[in-house]
Structure formats: structure tokens, C-alpha cells
Design a protein around this motif. Structure first.
Motif, PDB file in Angstrom:
ATOM      1  N   LYS A   1       2.176  -9.595  -7.673  1.00  0.00           N
ATOM      2  CA  LYS A   1       3.559  -9.298  -7.306  1.00  0.00           C
ATOM      3  C   LYS A   1       4.136 -10.203  -6.215  1.00  0.00           C
ATOM      4  O   LYS A   1       5.338 -10.178  -5.962  1.00  0.00           O
ATOM      5  CB  LYS A   1       3.669  -7.837  -6.850  1.00  0.00           C
ATOM      6  CG  LYS A   1       3.301  -6.820  -7.937  1.00  0.00           C
ATOM      7  CD  LYS A   1       4.260  -6.914  -9.111  1.00  0.00           C
ATOM      8  CE  LYS A   1       3.913  -5.892 -10.190  1.00  0.00           C
ATOM      9  NZ  LYS A   1       4.862  -5.942 -11.331  1.00  0.00           N
ATOM     10  N   GLY A   2       3.274 -10.955  -5.556  1.00  0.00           N
ATOM     11  CA  GLY A   2       3.774 -11.850  -4.512  1.00  0.00           C
ATOM     12  C   GLY A   2       4.205 -11.136  -3.254  1.00  0.00           C
ATOM     13  O   GLY A   2       5.010 -11.671  -2.482  1.00  0.00           O
ATOM     14  N   ARG A   3       3.681  -9.939  -3.030  1.00  0.00           N
ATOM     15  CA  ARG A   3       4.024  -9.161  -1.838  1.00  0.00           C
ATOM     16  C   ARG A   3       2.760  -8.834  -1.056  1.00  0.00           C
ATOM     17  O   ARG A   3       1.756  -8.423  -1.634  1.00  0.00           O
ATOM     18  CB  ARG A   3       4.713  -7.845  -2.236  1.00  0.00           C
ATOM     19  CG  ARG A   3       6.113  -7.992  -2.777  1.00  0.00           C
ATOM     20  CD  ARG A   3       7.124  -8.231  -1.668  1.00  0.00           C
ATOM     21  NE  ARG A   3       7.082  -7.165  -0.666  1.00  0.00           N
ATOM     22  CZ  ARG A   3       7.739  -6.003  -0.780  1.00  0.00           C
ATOM     23  NH1 ARG A   3       8.461  -5.755  -1.873  1.00  0.00           N
ATOM     24  NH2 ARG A   3       7.670  -5.113   0.179  1.00  0.00           N
ATOM     25  N   ASN A   4       2.832  -9.005   0.253  1.00  0.00           N
ATOM     26  CA  ASN A   4       1.715  -8.608   1.113  1.00  0.00           C
ATOM     27  C   ASN A   4       1.740  -7.089   1.236  1.00  0.00           C
ATOM     28  O   ASN A   4       2.678  -6.517   1.794  1.00  0.00           O
ATOM     29  CB  ASN A   4       1.862  -9.261   2.487  1.00  0.00           C
ATOM     30  CG  ASN A   4       0.640  -9.030   3.371  1.00  0.00           C
ATOM     31  OD1 ASN A   4      -0.103  -8.073   3.183  1.00  0.00           O
ATOM     32  ND2 ASN A   4       0.437  -9.916   4.327  1.00  0.00           N
ATOM     33  N   VAL A   5       0.719  -6.431   0.719  1.00  0.00           N
ATOM     34  CA  VAL A   5       0.726  -4.961   0.648  1.00  0.00           C
ATOM     35  C   VAL A   5      -0.289  -4.333   1.596  1.00  0.00           C
ATOM     36  O   VAL A   5      -0.587  -3.139   1.485  1.00  0.00           O
ATOM     37  CB  VAL A   5       0.476  -4.486  -0.796  1.00  0.00           C
ATOM     38  CG1 VAL A   5       1.581  -4.956  -1.706  1.00  0.00           C
ATOM     39  CG2 VAL A   5      -0.888  -4.955  -1.312  1.00  0.00           C
ATOM     40  N   ALA A   6      -0.812  -5.119   2.522  1.00  0.00           N
ATOM     41  CA  ALA A   6      -1.752  -4.562   3.495  1.00  0.00           C
ATOM     42  C   ALA A   6      -1.058  -3.486   4.323  1.00  0.00           C
ATOM     43  O   ALA A   6       0.113  -3.622   4.688  1.00  0.00           O
ATOM     44  CB  ALA A   6      -2.280  -5.669   4.406  1.00  0.00           C
ATOM     45  N   HIS A   7      -1.783  -2.414   4.586  1.00  0.00           N
ATOM     46  CA  HIS A   7      -1.335  -1.311   5.456  1.00  0.00           C
ATOM     47  C   HIS A   7      -0.266  -0.432   4.820  1.00  0.00           C
ATOM     48  O   HIS A   7       0.301   0.423   5.497  1.00  0.00           O
ATOM     49  CB  HIS A   7      -0.817  -1.846   6.804  1.00  0.00           C
ATOM     50  CG  HIS A   7      -1.724  -2.836   7.457  1.00  0.00           C
ATOM     51  ND1 HIS A   7      -3.029  -2.540   7.797  1.00  0.00           N
ATOM     52  CD2 HIS A   7      -1.529  -4.137   7.826  1.00  0.00           C
ATOM     53  CE1 HIS A   7      -3.590  -3.600   8.350  1.00  0.00           C
ATOM     54  NE2 HIS A   7      -2.715  -4.578   8.369  1.00  0.00           N
ATOM     55  N   LEU A   8       0.018  -0.597   3.542  1.00  0.00           N
ATOM     56  CA  LEU A   8       0.982   0.266   2.875  1.00  0.00           C
ATOM     57  C   LEU A   8       0.264   1.473   2.279  1.00  0.00           C
ATOM     58  O   LEU A   8      -0.896   1.381   1.872  1.00  0.00           O
ATOM     59  CB  LEU A   8       1.713  -0.492   1.772  1.00  0.00           C
ATOM     60  CG  LEU A   8       2.548  -1.709   2.187  1.00  0.00           C
ATOM     61  CD1 LEU A   8       3.287  -2.273   0.985  1.00  0.00           C
ATOM     62  CD2 LEU A   8       3.531  -1.367   3.297  1.00  0.00           C
ATOM     63  N   ASN A   9       0.966   2.608   2.221  1.00  0.00           N
ATOM     64  CA  ASN A   9       0.367   3.776   1.599  1.00  0.00           C
ATOM     65  C   ASN A   9       0.520   3.692   0.084  1.00  0.00           C
ATOM     66  O   ASN A   9       1.203   2.812  -0.437  1.00  0.00           O
ATOM     67  CB  ASN A   9       0.962   5.074   2.155  1.00  0.00           C
ATOM     68  CG  ASN A   9       2.460   5.189   1.910  1.00  0.00           C
ATOM     69  OD1 ASN A   9       2.951   4.861   0.823  1.00  0.00           O
ATOM     70  ND2 ASN A   9       3.191   5.684   2.901  1.00  0.00           N
ATOM     71  N   ASP A  10      -0.087   4.645  -0.625  1.00  0.00           N
ATOM     72  CA  ASP A  10      -0.106   4.579  -2.091  1.00  0.00           C
ATOM     73  C   ASP A  10       1.293   4.682  -2.700  1.00  0.00           C
ATOM     74  O   ASP A  10       1.575   4.052  -3.721  1.00  0.00           O
ATOM     75  CB  ASP A  10      -1.008   5.677  -2.650  1.00  0.00           C
ATOM     76  CG  ASP A  10      -2.483   5.384  -2.413  1.00  0.00           C
ATOM     77  OD1 ASP A  10      -2.795   4.295  -1.893  1.00  0.00           O
ATOM     78  OD2 ASP A  10      -3.328   6.234  -2.753  1.00  0.00           O
ATOM     79  N   ASP A  11       2.159   5.480  -2.097  1.00  0.00           N
ATOM     80  CA  ASP A  11       3.522   5.611  -2.627  1.00  0.00           C
ATOM     81  C   ASP A  11       4.288   4.297  -2.494  1.00  0.00           C
ATOM     82  O   ASP A  11       5.010   3.883  -3.412  1.00  0.00           O
ATOM     83  CB  ASP A  11       4.278   6.725  -1.896  1.00  0.00           C
ATOM     84  CG  ASP A  11       3.751   8.111  -2.239  1.00  0.00           C
ATOM     85  OD1 ASP A  11       3.129   8.249  -3.316  1.00  0.00           O
ATOM     86  OD2 ASP A  11       3.959   9.040  -1.446  1.00  0.00           O
ATOM     87  N   GLU A  12       4.119   3.630  -1.364  1.00  0.00           N
ATOM     88  CA  GLU A  12       4.778   2.337  -1.153  1.00  0.00           C
ATOM     89  C   GLU A  12       4.218   1.287  -2.116  1.00  0.00           C
ATOM     90  O   GLU A  12       4.969   0.456  -2.648  1.00  0.00           O
ATOM     91  CB  GLU A  12       4.600   1.888   0.293  1.00  0.00           C
ATOM     92  CG  GLU A  12       5.355   2.755   1.294  1.00  0.00           C
ATOM     93  CD  GLU A  12       4.959   2.468   2.735  1.00  0.00           C
ATOM     94  OE1 GLU A  12       5.816   2.619   3.620  1.00  0.00           O
ATOM     95  OE2 GLU A  12       3.792   2.106   2.973  1.00  0.00           O
ATOM     96  N   LEU A  13       2.918   1.337  -2.326  1.00  0.00           N
ATOM     97  CA  LEU A  13       2.290   0.411  -3.267  1.00  0.00           C
ATOM     98  C   LEU A  13       2.815   0.643  -4.683  1.00  0.00           C
ATOM     99  O   LEU A  13       3.076  -0.317  -5.419  1.00  0.00           O
ATOM    100  CB  LEU A  13       0.768   0.585  -3.242  1.00  0.00           C
ATOM    101  CG  LEU A  13       0.038   0.044  -2.012  1.00  0.00           C
ATOM    102  CD1 LEU A  13      -1.393   0.542  -1.982  1.00  0.00           C
ATOM    103  CD2 LEU A  13       0.071  -1.469  -1.994  1.00  0.00           C
ATOM    104  N   GLN A  14       2.973   1.888  -5.041  1.00  0.00           N
ATOM    105  CA  GLN A  14       3.469   2.198  -6.382  1.00  0.00           C
ATOM    106  C   GLN A  14       4.870   1.634  -6.593  1.00  0.00           C
ATOM    107  O   GLN A  14       5.185   1.116  -7.672  1.00  0.00           O
ATOM    108  CB  GLN A  14       3.481   3.712  -6.610  1.00  0.00           C
ATOM    109  CG  GLN A  14       3.923   4.108  -8.017  1.00  0.00           C
ATOM    110  CD  GLN A  14       3.742   5.593  -8.283  1.00  0.00           C
ATOM    111  OE1 GLN A  14       3.103   6.297  -7.499  1.00  0.00           O
ATOM    112  NE2 GLN A  14       4.290   6.065  -9.381  1.00  0.00           N
ATOM    113  N   GLN A  15       5.723   1.725  -5.596  1.00  0.00           N
ATOM    114  CA  GLN A  15       7.075   1.184  -5.708  1.00  0.00           C
ATOM    115  C   GLN A  15       7.046  -0.320  -5.947  1.00  0.00           C
ATOM    116  O   GLN A  15       7.822  -0.848  -6.753  1.00  0.00           O
ATOM    117  CB  GLN A  15       7.868   1.493  -4.439  1.00  0.00           C
ATOM    118  CG  GLN A  15       8.194   2.964  -4.255  1.00  0.00           C
ATOM    119  CD  GLN A  15       8.943   3.245  -2.965  1.00  0.00           C
ATOM    120  OE1 GLN A  15       9.343   2.313  -2.268  1.00  0.00           O
ATOM    121  NE2 GLN A  15       9.117   4.517  -2.629  1.00  0.00           N
TER     122      GLN A  15
END
Length: 241
Positions: free
Chosen positions: A220-234
Motif C-alpha cells: 500500500k505504500g503506507r508506513n503502518v507501524a504503531h497503528l491499531n487493527d482498525d486503522e490498518l483495516q482502513q
């Protein structure tokens, strides 16, 4: 397995170099997964010889990491990758660090037996609890590596959710160990062994989670470190503009 999401460059050799980076990561993951299986088998059966093999095998894991690191650095220096290619190389570099750390946890389990091989042993019920947790951890690692290999953000997100069951197992086992130590001082040695193995398995789950996050970053080209599962799902469900 060649990844059809990698390639399409003017140079077939470049495509092969990128694919090799992913393939070597998956091979390293397979080695570490076997290390984890062997370490748990050694601890469960008090197999000192196998535990020593796991400890010795950690050198091969470290060599794997160095080899892949040098391969990726060579790509960066010679190919000067950009966009998706750069994300792939960076994601592999980050992932091999997590895989190497998983190898360290396998060694930690083996060393737990070696440090107290003449001491008291966990009960069959306690060993069953640990092996149940280990089975979930091993499956999560397998799925994480597959999600990365296929650059599949949806699969990576599904794997991330497997970590909750592992955390629940860890909390339960640690609570049981603490209770055993408080009620019977003779259980202290055994409880410390169990706690050490459970902590190592919990850390493997964390590193598998990191690999999934690297796969989502790659896809996805997004840094997803430290995000919760709901944020990751979005992020996973959001389509590219």
C-alpha cells in the motif's frame, strides 16, 4: 514461487535480483520456523542434543541475514531503485531483522532447557499449554511469510489478527505460572522455565506481526507501524487513487 507483482523492468536480471531478495527471505523464514519447531520439541522432550543443535543452528540464521542484507545493499547501490522497487528492498531489509530475532527466540527456548537440564520438569498439562501456544505462533509465522511473499495486504491483515489469541495464551500461562510460584516454592524453577518459553513465543508473534506490517507497507505504500487493527483495516481496504 515467483511473484507476478515483481517484474516488468527493461532488465530481466533486475527482475530476478528483486525476486531473489524475496525468495531468500522466505527461505530464511523456513529455516527459522524449523528452528522454532526443533526448540519446542527439545524443550518438550528434554532432548539436550536437539537443543544444542538449535543453539548451533543460530549461526546459519545469522549468515542468512548477512547474505540477504548484502544482496539488498548491492541492489540499492547498482540499481538505485525507486517507488515500489525501493519499498520492496527496504521491506526485505526490515523483515530479515524480524526473522533473525525470531531465530534468537528459538535459541532462547533451547537455552532454557540447557540451563536447567537436570532440574524439575513441567507437567504434561503445562507442556500441552505451551505447545498449544507454539502451534498458533508457528502458523502465524507461516502465514506472515506467505503474505509477504505474495505482497498481499488482505492476507497480512488477517494474520495480524491471529496475534490476539497468542497474547491471550501468554497472559493465561504467565498468570498460572505466577500463581504456582506463590503457592509452592518448589514450583519456582519450573514456573520460570515456562515463563521464559512463553515469553519467547509471545515475541515470535510480535515479530510475525511486524512482517505483516512490512507486507502492508510494500503493498500500500503506507508506513503502518504503531497503528491499531482498525486503522490498518482502513488502509488495506482503501483503493489507490
Amino acid at each position: 514461487m515467483p511473484n507476478n507483482k515483481i517484474g516488468g523492468h527493461y532488465s530481466q536480471a533486475y527482475d530476478e535480483e528483486l525476486q531473489q531478495a524475496v525468495d531468500r527471505l522466505v527461505d530464511m523464514g523456513g529455516l527459522v520456523l524449523q528452528q522454532l519447531r526443533d526448540s519446542m520439541a527439545a524443550f518438550t522432550t528434554a532432548d539436550v542434543v536437539l537443543a544444542k543443535q538449535v543453539k548451533k543452528g543460530d549461526r546459519q540464521v545469522n549468515s542468512f541475514e548477512v547474505d540477504i542484507d548484502e544482496h539488498c545493499l548491492d541492489i540499492l547501490a547498482r540499481r538505485q531503485p525507486a517507488a515500489t522497487d525501493l519499498r520492496l528492498v527496504l521491506s526485505v531489509l526490515k523483515s530479515i531483522n524480524d526473522v533473525e530475532r525470531i531465530g534468537d527466540q528459538a535459541k532462547r527456548i533451547a537455552k532454557t532447557l540447557l540451563k536447567d537440564e537436570q532440574g524439575s520438569r513441567p507437567s504434561a498439562e503445562q507442556l500441552a499449554e505451551l505447545n498449544g501456544m507454539s502451534a498458533k505462533v508457528q502458523l502465524m509465522l507461516q502465514h506472515a511469510l506467505l503474505a509477504f511473499q505474495q505482497i498481499d495486504a488482505d492476507k497480512a491483515l488477517n494474520v495480524l489478527r491471529e496475534d490476539k489469541a497468542i497474547d491471550d495464551d501468554y497472559s493465561r500461562i504467565m498468570q498460572q505460572s505466577l500463581s504456582a510460584m506463590m503457592h509452592d516454592s518448589q514450583q519456582i524453577s519450573v514456573s520460570l522455565q515456562i515463563s521464559n518459553v512463553a515469553k519467547a513465543l509471545e515475541r515470535v508473534g510480535d515479530h510475525s506481526r511486524n512482517i505483516c506490517q512490512h507486507a502492508i507497507f510494500l503493498s500500500k505504500g503506507r508506513n503502518v507501524a504503531h497503528l491499531n487493527d482498525d486503522e490498518l483495516q482502513q488502509i488495506v481496504e482503501k483503493k489507490r487513487d
